[in-house]
Write a protein that holds these residues in place. Structure first.
Motif, mmCIF file in Angstrom:
data_model
loop_
_atom_site.group_PDB
_atom_site.id
_atom_site.type_symbol
_atom_site.label_atom_id
_atom_site.label_comp_id
_atom_site.label_asym_id
_atom_site.label_seq_id
_atom_site.Cartn_x
_atom_site.Cartn_y
_atom_site.Cartn_z
ATOM 1 N N UNK A 3 -6.434 -11.142 -2.859
ATOM 2 C CA UNK A 3 -6.739 -9.835 -3.421
ATOM 3 C C UNK A 3 -5.889 -9.653 -4.670
ATOM 4 N N UNK A 4 -6.528 -9.267 -5.764
ATOM 5 C CA UNK A 4 -5.790 -9.032 -7.003
ATOM 6 C C UNK A 4 -5.520 -7.547 -7.163
ATOM 7 N N UNK A 5 -4.647 -7.204 -8.110
ATOM 8 C CA UNK A 5 -4.267 -5.809 -8.344
ATOM 9 C C UNK A 5 -5.457 -4.943 -8.728
ATOM 10 N N UNK A 6 -6.449 -5.538 -9.386
ATOM 11 C CA UNK A 6 -7.593 -4.744 -9.824
ATOM 12 C C UNK A 6 -8.582 -4.489 -8.692
ATOM 13 N N UNK A 7 -8.509 -5.245 -7.608
ATOM 14 C CA UNK A 7 -9.430 -5.059 -6.483
ATOM 15 C C UNK A 7 -8.946 -4.012 -5.494
ATOM 16 N N UNK A 8 -7.688 -3.699 -5.494
ATOM 17 C CA UNK A 8 -7.124 -2.747 -4.547
ATOM 18 C C UNK A 8 -6.136 -1.828 -5.271
ATOM 19 N N UNK A 12 1.255 0.043 -3.316
ATOM 20 C CA UNK A 12 2.683 0.124 -3.617
ATOM 21 C C UNK A 12 3.301 -1.221 -3.266
ATOM 22 N N UNK A 13 4.017 -1.800 -4.224
ATOM 23 C CA UNK A 13 4.691 -3.077 -4.011
ATOM 24 C C UNK A 13 6.188 -2.819 -4.104
ATOM 25 N N UNK A 14 6.932 -3.173 -3.052
ATOM 26 C CA UNK A 14 8.375 -2.978 -3.009
ATOM 27 C C UNK A 14 9.037 -4.276 -3.449
ATOM 28 N N UNK A 58 1.796 1.125 -7.893
ATOM 29 C CA UNK A 58 3.194 1.504 -8.047
ATOM 30 C C UNK A 58 4.060 0.295 -7.740
ATOM 31 N N UNK A 59 4.935 -0.049 -8.683
ATOM 32 C CA UNK A 59 5.919 -1.117 -8.481
ATOM 33 C C UNK A 59 7.230 -0.406 -8.176
#
Length: 66
Positions: A3-8, A12-14, A58-59
């Motif tokens: 899954x890429x960032x544009x698909x979902x 939030x990535x910690x 969100x990073x």
């Protein structure tokens, strides 16, 4: 499955970092359109801060307490 960032979007990535103040200074010195970090804030588990990426994610960077 990948899954890429544009698909979902809206995730939030910690991300744990060793020195949140140094990361903040490095990012603040750059001219990124989407990444304008505020000052690190104290939070549960240690200081940290958030950035939004261009895809609506969100990073969340944090410096874990030792």
């Amino acid at each position: 499955m990948s899954i890429t960032a544009t698909e979902l979007p809206g995730s939030v990535v910690w991300i744990a970092v060793d020195d949140i103040a140094a990361l903040h200074a490095e990012l603040a010195a750059k001219d990124y359109r989407y990444a304008k970090p505020g000052c690190p804030q104290e939070g549960p588990g240690g200081p940290g801060g958030d950035l939004a990426d261009p895809f609506g994610n969100t990073l969340r960077f944090a410096q874990p307490e030792s």
